[in-house]
Motif scaffolding. Structure first.
Motif: not given
Lengths: 261, 644
Positions: B288-310
């Motif tokens: 079971r531990s392998g379940a969900g490995e492939d499910e990354h957050s799909t919010a990548d598109a909405a990500r602000p530019s990295p320089s904004d991020l702490v």
């Protein structure tokens, strides 16, 4: 239904030379069939007052009366029962839930009757009666606190003292225990002294509230009055500190910070 | 209980010494029956001979076989040791439990008496009693038993006092249970284990003490004999026949070691587990531990530019080795924190919220394991390990814990502890650092900071300590403060002050804040954005102002409705999430919340929903996000809206 009355009660600890007054001349009445909330910060003496009522703290002066009679502190029949804050230390880890609940039952009934009574109490607090045979280690915090409530009820109390019974629990479980307290109070017509440091919780379960500060009661009255129009500064401070109750412009400086950036 | 004793026997030392103790006991029972005659047989032809095929350890002055005498002596040696131990334990128990039974004033007297007796060296007492009771076995038993009693009494007193202060004993007293009954039902069963362990150790000690007394001629007298007596006799002929002393000496050594080491291994085996019986973790399905490995957050598109991020975290996982395969309390958490942003993390105990914070701060210790697709703090990759970024973490990231008392060294002054940070990470001199510490204490609104800096942690109240902890965090110029339940241990009024303080530090210095709490109202009040965690995953990511009314996930909605505030409808029950939180060792397939969710269907139980944006700045991991929910009028349990 009974009335619990604290009459000018003072509790003192320490030696005669260096006394520490934890409770200082408190007079408070828990009317029959009512829930009275007792609020205050840690160290204000509210738990000491509760412990004095059940004989766990020495009363220096004053009287604690149940229906006008002094509360019995000896013998098997104890009309005043208490539920403790931490459900992880208030149940003997070596005794089954059933044994713990049966402990305060007045002497008399047979073993079978006791067993039936335990089952009845467990279902009263919405626990599966088969839990009677389980050790506390098997139960979650919320379930333990229900069992502790059942034990207090097993003593057929006239008044129950609940000392911060939800503050050691996760908020998601706190709600369930508060629902249970209200339900039991309504069904059984219990008189309850409900101690808490959270005014929102007290507002939800109690009809009257007393505010304790440095060993003294600084304000008391119906919840609808005290919480709406507080007269003492400390009560106002407590009210302002309830999460989610702050006046709006101050409430979300985050919002202003966000709009400005 | 039985299981835990079995665990002791499963360790190599426990098993060896357990078998040895059993062997010694069996020997003591059967030896006199089997070899009693041979041990007493006088053989005048062979007086004081050395080891031979006939007499393995030689013979004594009357030609008796020393080897068999050593075996037979085990009965008396063990008997005397056990009687003395029982005597010591019984007297110790009586004295130790007396303070509980006889009331405060008399109890204090008993305690004082025991304290004085403990101060006397045991052997001195034994010698003293041996003289008083006369030379002989009886005197020696009384002597050793009574000499062992004070220390046992002290142990019992300490254990009893520890248990007697617990709430369940208070509860029993409130229930009208008598003192003796409380002692028998509540106190003794809960201190039995350490007592048994110590009694075993005491038996070993008594065995050695007897050997000593008999060897000195104060113990067993002829014609009876124990190991000490044999040793005494053997030592005289040690140049003629060393085996005569060696055989009983070896017997004493083996028996004494067996008892002592068995006691020690039992103590060790029982000591590591907590009292109360931790439920055994259910068998874990490794697949079971392998379940969900492939499910990354799909919010990548909405990500602000990295320089904004702490802080930029992607697919963070924390695992610990468990009895049945790894336990994964954090299972793929993705989030980011912008400069000056306040991010709240809520969830119940065991949801993985604290571990997420500890993993970010590189504070997960072995055997815990942190794994992430990305773990960037101010553009630096933290996955290289804490050593590579000690300086960055020390100055730019601040941690505030729930219990400030355990976060400070109690033996050092507050100012010095704060200054240490600056000396280590900013290269300041001691004097500069101290000045900075006082300045920072002032910044966190500790009154009279010059004086406070010279005080010790115990002189600070809980709220003040928490301020000092925050002060320590802002000794550098942090760009992120991680506060893990910073106010849970505090009173509401003090809680408010600490939250205000965090808020103002944030506003003044543009510091980002990650606030972890189980109380959704606290988080909602302070934070811009809230992450709701359940079973090691983020189930909802939403703006704080959407909490009340805007939340989509049934769990978030239940959390919000479960907490009473000053406007809660008094006629309605509070919301209740039925069931229990997920055990991280046994996370179900599909949505982890399905078992407690009124909206769950077969799809939910089969497929874990990914965290997906749904508008209004909300991302939610739920197949039924936003569907109407109601509360059961009676119990407050969540239910589908139609059925209300």
């Amino acid at each position: 239904m009974s009335e619990l009355r604290f009459d000018d009660v003072t509790v003192r600890y320490g030696t005669a030379r260096r006394p520490f007054t934890a409770v200082d001349g408190v007079s408070l009445t828990v009317p029959a069939g009512q829930v009275v909330g007792l609020v205050g910060e840690s160290g204000s003496g509210k738990s000491t007052l509760a412990r004095a009522a059940v004989g766990l703290a020495p009363v220096h002066s004053g009287q604690i009366l149940l229906d006008g009679e002094p509360v019995p502190r000896r013998g098997r029949v104890r009309p005043l029962q208490m539920v403790f804050q931490d459900p992880f230390s208030s149940l003997d880890p070596r005794m089954t839930i059933g044994e713990s609940i049966a402990e305060p039952m007045p002497p008399g009934p047979s073993r079978a009757e006791r067993k039936r009574e335990v089952q009845r109490l467990l279902s009263l607090v919405h626990l599966d009666p088969v839990m009677a045979g389980a050790l506390p280690g098997r139960l979650s915090g919320g379930q333990r606190q229900r069992a502790a409530l059942a034990r207090a009820l097993a003593g057929q109390p006239k008044v129950v003292i609940a000392d911060e019974i939800t503050s050691a629990l996760d908020v998601s479980i706190q709600g369930a225990v508060l629902n249970l307290v209200r339900e039991l109070q309504r069904e059984l017509g219990l008189s309850i002294l409900f101690i808490s440091h959270n005014l929102a919780v007290v507002r939800y379960v109690a009809s009257h509230v007393a505010v304790m500060y440095q060993g003294q009661i600084v304000e008391q009255g119906p919840v609808s009055e005290v919480l709406v129009a507080p007269r003492h500064d400390y009560t106002r401070e407590l009210l302002a500190a309830v999460p989610g109750s702050r006046p709006s412009p101050q409430a979300h400086p985050a919002a202003t910070a966000r709009s400005s950036s | 209980m039985a299981r835990r004793w079995m665990r002791v026997l499963r360790t190599p030392l426990g098993l060896t010494t357990g078998v040895l103790v059993a062997a010694v006991v069996v020997l003591a029972i059967v030896a006199p029956i089997l070899w009693g005659d041979r041990a007493d047989a006088v053989d005048t032809d062979n007086i004081l001979t050395g080891p031979s095929a006939e007499h393995w350890a030689g013979t004594d002055g009357l030609g008796r076989d020393i080897f068999f005498r050593s075996l037979v002596a085990s009965r008396l040696s063990l008997e005397l040791a056990l009687v003395a131990t029982v005597l010591g334990v019984v007297v110790g128990l009586l004295l130790g439990t007396a303070p509980l039974l006889v009331g405060r004033r008399l109890g204090r007297l008993v305690t004082a008496g025991v304290n004085i007796a403990v101060a006397f060296p045991g052997l001195l007492l034994a010698l003293f009693f041996a003289v008083v009771f006369g030379v002989g076995a009886t005197g020696a038993v009384l002597a050793i038993g009574l000499a062992g009693a004070p220390s046992f009494a002290r142990l019992v007193q300490t254990l009893v006092a520890g248990v007697a202060s617990l709430d369940y004993v208070s509860a029993a007293r409130v229930a009208g249970v008598g003192r003796v009954r409380i002692l028998l039902r509540h106190v003794l069963p809960n201190i039995a284990e350490p007592l048994v362990v110590n009694a075993t150790l005491a038996a070993g000690g008594a065995l050695l003490a007897f050997a000593g007394l008999s060897f000195l001629g104060l113990g067993v007298q002829q014609p009876s004999y124990d190991w000490g007596r044999l040793l005494f006799e053997g030592i005289g002929t040690i140049y003629v026949n060393p085996m005569a002393a060696f055989a009983p000496g070896l017997a004493v050594l083996i028996a004494g070691l067996a008892f002592n080491l068995f006691g020690e291994s039992v103590a060790k085996g029982l000591g590591v587990t907590t009292v109360g019986g931790v439920p055994v973790l259910p068998a874990n399905d490794a697949k079971r531990s392998g379940a969900g490995e492939d499910e990354h957050s799909t919010a990548d598109a909405a990500r602000p530019s990295p320089s904004d991020l702490v802080l930029d975290v992607q697919d963070l996982r924390v695992s610990f080795p468990g009895a049945d395969g790894p336990i994964r309390p954090v299972r793929g958490v993705t989030f980011s924190v912008r400069h000056g942003e306040a991010l709240g993390v809520v969830g119940e105990s065991g949801s993985g919220k604290s571990l997420t914070a500890l993993a970010v701060a590189q504070l997960i210790e072995e055997p815990g394991h942190v794994d992430a697709a990305r773990l960037d703090f101010r553009g630096e990759d933290l996955r290289e390990g804490p050593r590579a970024h000690r300086h960055l973490l020390g100055t730019s990231m601040a941690m505030v814990f729930q219990d400030p008392m355990t976060s400070f060294n109690p033996t050092r002054r507050m100012g010095g502890q704060l200054a240490e940070v600056a000396v280590h990470h900013q290269g300041m001199t001691r004097k500069q650092a101290l000045a900075r510490a006082v300045d920072r204490l002032r910044a966190v609104r500790v009154p009279d900071p010059e004086k406070r800096a010279t005080q010790y942690p115990h002189e600070f109240s809980g709220g003040m300590r928490q301020r000092a902890m925050i002060g320590m965090g802002v000794m550098g110029n942090p760009s992120l403060i991680i506060a893990d339940e910073p106010t849970t241990a505090l009173d509401v009024t003090v809680q408010q002050q600490v939250l205000d303080l965090l808020q103002s530090i944030r506003d003044e210095d543009d510091v980002a804040l990650v606030l972890i709490s189980h109380d959704v109202t606290v988080v909602g009040e302070v934070c811009d954005r809230v992450l709701v965690m359940y079973a090691g995953r983020i189930v909802e990511d939403l703006p704080a102002d959407q909490l009340d009314g805007g939340a989509r996930h049934p769990y978030t909605r239940a959390l919000v409705a479960a907490v009473p505030d000053m406007h809660t409808d008094l006629e309605q029950p509070l919301a209740v999430v039925p069931g229990r939180p997920v055990d991280p060792a046994d996370v179900p397939v599909g949505c982890a919340f399905a078992a407690r969710c009124p909206l769950a269907d077969d799809h939910c139980r089969a497929v874990d929903p990914p965290l997906a944006p749904v508008g209004d700045g909300i991302s939610v991991a739920c197949w039924h996000a936003g569907e109407p929910l109601g509360l059961d009028e009676e119990t407050g349990e969540l239910m589908e809206a139609e059925t209300v």
